[in-house]
Design a protein around this motif. Sequence first.
Motif, mmCIF file in Angstrom:
data_model
loop_
_atom_site.group_PDB
_atom_site.id
_atom_site.type_symbol
_atom_site.label_atom_id
_atom_site.label_comp_id
_atom_site.label_asym_id
_atom_site.label_seq_id
_atom_site.Cartn_x
_atom_site.Cartn_y
_atom_site.Cartn_z
ATOM 1 N N PHE A 37 -46.028 -23.412 -23.740
ATOM 2 C CA PHE A 37 -45.774 -22.448 -24.802
ATOM 3 C C PHE A 37 -44.668 -22.969 -25.713
ATOM 4 O O PHE A 37 -44.765 -22.852 -26.940
ATOM 5 C CB PHE A 37 -45.395 -21.096 -24.210
ATOM 6 C CG PHE A 37 -45.298 -20.003 -25.218
ATOM 7 C CD1 PHE A 37 -46.442 -19.486 -25.816
ATOM 8 C CD2 PHE A 37 -44.066 -19.473 -25.588
ATOM 9 C CE1 PHE A 37 -46.356 -18.473 -26.752
ATOM 10 C CE2 PHE A 37 -43.982 -18.463 -26.529
ATOM 11 C CZ PHE A 37 -45.123 -17.955 -27.104
ATOM 12 N N ARG A 64 -53.240 -21.287 -31.961
ATOM 13 C CA ARG A 64 -53.025 -21.827 -30.613
ATOM 14 C C ARG A 64 -51.994 -21.002 -29.869
ATOM 15 O O ARG A 64 -52.172 -20.642 -28.709
ATOM 16 C CB ARG A 64 -52.520 -23.277 -30.710
ATOM 17 C CG ARG A 64 -53.602 -24.218 -31.096
ATOM 18 C CD ARG A 64 -53.530 -25.505 -30.252
ATOM 19 N NE ARG A 64 -54.565 -26.396 -30.727
ATOM 20 C CZ ARG A 64 -54.355 -27.306 -31.672
ATOM 21 N NH1 ARG A 64 -53.153 -27.482 -32.181
ATOM 22 N NH2 ARG A 64 -55.342 -28.059 -32.090
ATOM 23 N N LEU A 65 -50.914 -20.730 -30.577
ATOM 24 C CA LEU A 65 -49.827 -19.952 -29.985
ATOM 25 C C LEU A 65 -50.345 -18.598 -29.509
ATOM 26 O O LEU A 65 -50.073 -18.154 -28.393
ATOM 27 C CB LEU A 65 -48.748 -19.764 -31.049
ATOM 28 C CG LEU A 65 -47.515 -18.979 -30.666
ATOM 29 C CD1 LEU A 65 -46.395 -19.970 -30.377
ATOM 30 C CD2 LEU A 65 -47.089 -18.057 -31.770
ATOM 31 N N ILE A 66 -51.129 -17.975 -30.362
ATOM 32 C CA ILE A 66 -51.604 -16.627 -30.049
ATOM 33 C C ILE A 66 -52.569 -16.654 -28.869
ATOM 34 O O ILE A 66 -52.469 -15.846 -27.947
ATOM 35 C CB ILE A 66 -52.253 -15.995 -31.297
ATOM 36 C CG1 ILE A 66 -51.167 -15.653 -32.314
ATOM 37 C CG2 ILE A 66 -53.038 -14.746 -30.935
ATOM 38 C CD1 ILE A 66 -51.690 -15.265 -33.665
ATOM 39 N N VAL A 67 -53.482 -17.628 -28.890
ATOM 40 C CA VAL A 67 -54.441 -17.715 -27.781
ATOM 41 C C VAL A 67 -53.707 -17.913 -26.467
ATOM 42 O O VAL A 67 -53.964 -17.229 -25.483
ATOM 43 C CB VAL A 67 -55.446 -18.869 -28.022
ATOM 44 C CG1 VAL A 67 -56.196 -19.176 -26.737
ATOM 45 C CG2 VAL A 67 -56.408 -18.504 -29.118
ATOM 46 N N HIS A 68 -52.740 -18.830 -26.488
ATOM 47 C CA HIS A 68 -51.997 -19.093 -25.256
ATOM 48 C C HIS A 68 -51.266 -17.835 -24.798
ATOM 49 O O HIS A 68 -51.289 -17.487 -23.612
ATOM 50 C CB HIS A 68 -50.994 -20.226 -25.476
ATOM 51 C CG HIS A 68 -50.202 -20.562 -24.254
ATOM 52 N ND1 HIS A 68 -50.500 -21.619 -23.441
ATOM 53 C CD2 HIS A 68 -49.148 -19.950 -23.687
ATOM 54 C CE1 HIS A 68 -49.656 -21.642 -22.426
ATOM 55 N NE2 HIS A 68 -48.814 -20.638 -22.555
ATOM 56 N N PHE A 69 -50.642 -17.170 -25.736
ATOM 57 C CA PHE A 69 -49.879 -15.961 -25.404
ATOM 58 C C PHE A 69 -50.786 -14.900 -24.793
ATOM 59 O O PHE A 69 -50.493 -14.340 -23.739
ATOM 60 C CB PHE A 69 -49.210 -15.429 -26.679
ATOM 61 C CG PHE A 69 -48.277 -14.282 -26.443
ATOM 62 C CD1 PHE A 69 -46.934 -14.509 -26.196
ATOM 63 C CD2 PHE A 69 -48.733 -12.971 -26.481
ATOM 64 C CE1 PHE A 69 -46.065 -13.460 -25.981
ATOM 65 C CE2 PHE A 69 -47.871 -11.918 -26.262
ATOM 66 C CZ PHE A 69 -46.536 -12.161 -26.005
ATOM 67 N N VAL A 70 -51.900 -14.651 -25.471
ATOM 68 C CA VAL A 70 -52.794 -13.589 -24.999
ATOM 69 C C VAL A 70 -53.394 -13.954 -23.644
ATOM 70 O O VAL A 70 -53.493 -13.120 -22.753
ATOM 71 C CB VAL A 70 -53.895 -13.315 -26.042
ATOM 72 C CG1 VAL A 70 -54.946 -12.379 -25.471
ATOM 73 C CG2 VAL A 70 -53.278 -12.713 -27.288
ATOM 74 N N GLU A 71 -53.750 -15.231 -23.486
ATOM 75 C CA GLU A 71 -54.300 -15.648 -22.188
ATOM 76 C C GLU A 71 -53.295 -15.428 -21.073
ATOM 77 O O GLU A 71 -53.652 -14.978 -19.980
ATOM 78 C CB GLU A 71 -54.707 -17.124 -22.223
ATOM 79 C CG GLU A 71 -56.144 -17.309 -22.613
ATOM 80 C CD GLU A 71 -56.639 -18.723 -22.379
ATOM 81 O OE1 GLU A 71 -57.833 -18.937 -22.481
ATOM 82 O OE2 GLU A 71 -55.815 -19.622 -22.093
ATOM 83 N N THR A 72 -52.053 -15.743 -21.361
ATOM 84 C CA THR A 72 -51.030 -15.548 -20.328
ATOM 85 C C THR A 72 -50.902 -14.070 -19.981
ATOM 86 O O THR A 72 -50.851 -13.699 -18.805
ATOM 87 C CB THR A 72 -49.669 -16.049 -20.826
ATOM 88 O OG1 THR A 72 -49.803 -17.399 -21.219
ATOM 89 C CG2 THR A 72 -48.628 -15.947 -19.730
ATOM 90 N N MET A 73 -50.842 -13.218 -21.009
ATOM 91 C CA MET A 73 -50.583 -11.807 -20.741
ATOM 92 C C MET A 73 -51.785 -11.127 -20.090
ATOM 93 O O MET A 73 -51.625 -10.282 -19.223
ATOM 94 C CB MET A 73 -50.196 -11.075 -22.034
ATOM 95 C CG MET A 73 -48.906 -11.581 -22.651
ATOM 96 S SD MET A 73 -47.571 -11.769 -21.453
ATOM 97 C CE MET A 73 -46.663 -13.149 -22.126
ATOM 98 N N VAL A 79 -44.802 -23.275 -29.610
ATOM 99 C CA VAL A 79 -43.783 -22.664 -30.467
ATOM 100 C C VAL A 79 -43.194 -23.718 -31.395
ATOM 101 O O VAL A 79 -43.016 -23.484 -32.593
ATOM 102 C CB VAL A 79 -42.664 -22.013 -29.617
ATOM 103 C CG1 VAL A 79 -41.466 -21.658 -30.476
ATOM 104 C CG2 VAL A 79 -43.193 -20.772 -28.934
ATOM 105 N N TYR A 135 -45.642 -24.687 -34.095
ATOM 106 C CA TYR A 135 -45.726 -23.614 -35.084
ATOM 107 C C TYR A 135 -44.472 -23.604 -35.949
ATOM 108 O O TYR A 135 -44.540 -23.477 -37.168
ATOM 109 C CB TYR A 135 -45.887 -22.279 -34.358
ATOM 110 C CG TYR A 135 -45.964 -21.066 -35.247
ATOM 111 C CD1 TYR A 135 -46.888 -21.002 -36.289
ATOM 112 C CD2 TYR A 135 -45.123 -19.978 -35.050
ATOM 113 C CE1 TYR A 135 -46.961 -19.895 -37.102
ATOM 114 C CE2 TYR A 135 -45.189 -18.871 -35.851
ATOM 115 C CZ TYR A 135 -46.106 -18.824 -36.884
ATOM 116 O OH TYR A 135 -46.167 -17.724 -37.684
#
Lengths: 602, 640
Positions: free
Chosen positions: A248, A220-229, A252, A255
Amino acid sequence: MSVTGVEGEERDDFSRAESKQIRARSLRLLGSLVRPLRWRIVGTMVVLVISIALQVAGPALIALGINTGLPALLDQNDWMPVALIVGAYVFTGIVGAALAAAFQVISARLSQAILLDLRKRVFLHTQRLSLEFHESYTSGRIIARQTSDLDSIRELLDSGLTQLVSGLLYMGFTAAALVILDPVSGIVLAVSLIPLLLLTRWFQVRSQTLFRQTRVASARLIVHFVETMTGIRAVKAFRKEPRNARQFAGHVEDYRDANARVIRLFGIFDPGLVLIGNVTVAAVLVVGAFRVVDGALLIGSLLAIVLYTRRFFDPAEEMAMFYNSYQSAAAALEKISGVLEEKPGVPDPTTPIDLWKARGTVHFDQVKFSYNEDAVVLPDLELTIPAGQTIALVGTTGAGKSTLAKLIARFYDPSEGAVTLDGVDLRKLHPKDLRRAIVMVTQEAYLFSGTVADNIALGNPEASREEIVAAAKAVGAHDFIESLPNGYETDVNKRGGRVSAGQRQLISFARAFLADPVVLILDEATASLDIPSERLVQLGLQTLLADRTAVIIAHRLSTVAIADRVLVMEHGRVVEDGTPAELIAGTGKFAQLHAAWRDSLV
Amino acid sequence: MSTTTPDQPRLSTFRAIARIYPYAKPAMPWIYAGMGAALAAGIVTLIIPIVLQGLVDGPLATGDPGQIWPAALIVLVLGVLEAVFIMLRRLFVLTPGTHIEARMRNGLYAQLQDLPVAFHDRWQSGQLLSRAVSDLNLIRRWLSFGFVLLIVNSITIVIGFVVLINWSLWLGLLFLVMSIPLWIYGYLFENKYSVIARRAQDQQGDLATAVEESVHGIRVLKAFGRGKHSLLKFADQAELLRGTEIEKAKAIAGIWFWLLLIPDVAFALCLLGGVALAANGELTVGELFAFFATATVLRFPIESIGFLLSMTFDARTATDRFFEVMDEINTITDPDEPATIAAPTGRLTFENVVFRYQDAAADTPGTLNGIDLTLEPGETMALVGITGSGKTTMTALTTRLYDVTEGRVLLDGVDIRDLTREELRRHIAMAFEDATLFSASVRDNVLLGRPELTESDTPEAAAEAERVLTEALEIAQADFVHSLPSGVDTTVGEEGLSLSGGQRQRLALARAVAANPAVLVLDDPLSALDVDTEALVEAALRRVLATTTGLIVAHRPSTVQMADRVALLQEGRITDVGTHSELLKRNEHYRYVLSSLEDEELAAAERVDRELKQAEEEGRRRDAIDRESRVIDNEGEVTR
């Protein structure tokens, strides 16, 4: 009920019979991977067994040194026994270490051989599977099969399995040495196995759920991060930053929490192992010490017993981790075996017919096409496209234009009837000849990593640079390619690389031009071009299509101008068929469309 | 990599890692407590052999069983204590460690969201991701494990050697000397290994890329029959990875060999020396016994030093990578004393705007080179130009996704740099050509620009949200959402349903409309729509644009029709402004960009018309012939 292929992959409520079937399928796959290597596996095991036996010998040799070497030296001043024992110790040390090192290498060779085999198989099979499969299975999943799933198998093979086997052997040999030295201590150790097994089992069960939670949380963290960037423009434009920061922070924290739980679990498991080990040491010490006093046990043996007991628990922690890697690898193998079980919907012919020089007559012989019973796309199509004719397909979305085009390119096979090229059923045509004769260019012009030249050369890998440049010139792509930082040598897939959607389409046109097919299919291939580029392409097309069979699908009717013949489709049927002039002059659908389009231009 | 940070002198490892202190500060007492517990555990394990020595030389030598129980009890208590101290260490350190990691991660994310788009153009999201996940993970593990154990194990080793030497100077020295190569080799190994491991990781990444491409490009591969070709390429890469993996295994085999061999040889030599010393009476059996027990205890701390050191250097690299982003200076910030526009009318002015991408050479002309353009309140302006003329760049300047290099952009007479970014972006909403949807419901995606509606609990806000949503979806012709599994509550984006390009574009358009801005900036928002839908969207958009200022990048004549005026962008300048028909008449470049095709089409249409006429004529002729022949048939020779 039975499950085949990737069916039911997302379910977790398999009946007993289904689970059995799936397990059998992944075991079959495992068997087929392992079988060619079975003798090497046996050899590897022999190396491992000898190596561990030698590694375990140490404390016994120390015991022997103190029990017999020391008295011999004290009583007879005889150095022989000590020298022999120390020599043996050094020998076991060297050979044991050398074999352990050798095992590392040969086991890696083994697991890498298995992985390579599996990688190639999945890759090849993925390429063989029909587009229909790819469209329903989604790219994300098929990529996951080949990346993260293969990774979990690699992890199991790389560390999990060797750790389990060598750990088991190490514990087994240590226990055996202990029993040989002193059966009574063996009993104490056996008793200690009970809490050890309970603790390990508890850890396995708990860790499995907790590890899954961390994986979910990190995903979840990664998807959110990548979507934001990747969507940073939209984030900024719509002032999503504060909301994102809150979301986020939630991810975090989830996680962190999941991680902390796993860590806490280890915080109990790890000291628990130490505790069991230390209590067992104290126990064997008591049981041994009384017998030393009695003279029933030698002091050197007691030392060896203590050392063995302490060492016995060393591999336990790593072995407990095995279950996790085993679980995820087993799940991965089940999914991979499912993909491999899928039958290609568009299989290569068993006895292919060669067609060295195609002329380009395409014929639809009473073709019916449907994805399933309910969704009939083409009910009954009878159509001949003479060699050299350029056809424009017109109709609303869902009328079956793309399906018709994909049938010619043999992305799909008809449900009934046949599509033929120069009278040869496409299903029987040699794939090489088919692909040389028929090429399709679609709207999404995909570029592979590599240079612009590489990407054009995909149309014909043997083409010279001159031919590549000529192809680019023919479709009007040469100028913009030359203006790129390194011209034809510019890497296209540096993300954020400045190749626009329209330019990608130009490159893919050049690719098709270079392939020089007899039949060319253009499915919305000019949609992203700006008007000047489109004009250039159309100019190029007129020469390109002059002596070829071509099928063009376009929303914009301007493309129709270069066609010899227009087919208007509706609900999978051809409702109008004629030259552009005839249709415009008529009163049909095309005449209406054309009128509306001309109004839109002014 | 970052190009703006100047090369600073390389900090020492200690100083470099010390930069995480501000994040770690609240947890430091816990870390010290953890060290204390770890040290206590180490000392306890070293005491056990001393008790064993007493046991062997005492009751066992003298044959006094009465003393066995107390000694064994002490060993038991010490053993339990060791477990307790280990547990305490983990308890003290690990949860605070996760908080440090979380703090750093949130800090990084906030910085990344704040940094301008230009920064994100330079950095791939993968690079940022590895900083946010694996690097911070490593720093956490180092803080709560590597750092603690490095210090504690070093102390334990020192104490252990003191104990060993206390029993026998020579045996202790022998053991010490034997363990030195282990430290050196361990350290060298880790360095070598991390290089190979890195290479394996890179190759694995390449392989994953090959897989992704083979799947995403499957249509191309199938269309050209290049499956074999890509398999060969893939197989080559997989072979390469296999080679690296085996090299990795060889490196591991190397360290294993020495890790197993050196202690065994040390033990063997100590056995020889120990037995000899014991025979000479310089060492008791109990001391020999305890020596081996202690040496066994010290094995792990000694072996660990190599990888702990290397972990420290890795943590340093991770810290550097983290601060590479944190040190980046944000060039697009809010003013100290922001202006505000209470009721924006939507007059948007570009005043001598020059824009040059940061990676463009200084002597090349800017992407935009002196733009002067005013959009009156409520006016809709179409922006037309060939690909690469700077249309998208110009739209991005309006919301400060980039800042102008020279000149200024004004909203209602206020320089947009004097507004807070939040306020500016409230007044101006955008829809992009590549429509980004986030992993959230359709509703949340469309109402993204209206947090005041979605985050309020009042029924009025909910009703208003519903109304805005319905209206926006209607304007964008996005009625397809109602046939999604859960209607407007269906999750879309990465984690949800995948939509087609046209569907995504319509939602992005709905999002811009729903934001109800004073100025609407649309970058070719209809490119992925089919002609019929496009016409419907255009008709609906006209209603919105009647009252809202609009800047629309247009590629097709039909889009231009929505605009009141058209601005022609050519080589970074606005070369002409006027209505569509005016420009068509007077501007050749405009005709080239927008209507040359139309000319062709007209020509084609004329050709068709001509053919048609010919056909008609032909038909008439044929009809005439037919008629005539019929006449002949009917009347025979008469008329001849």
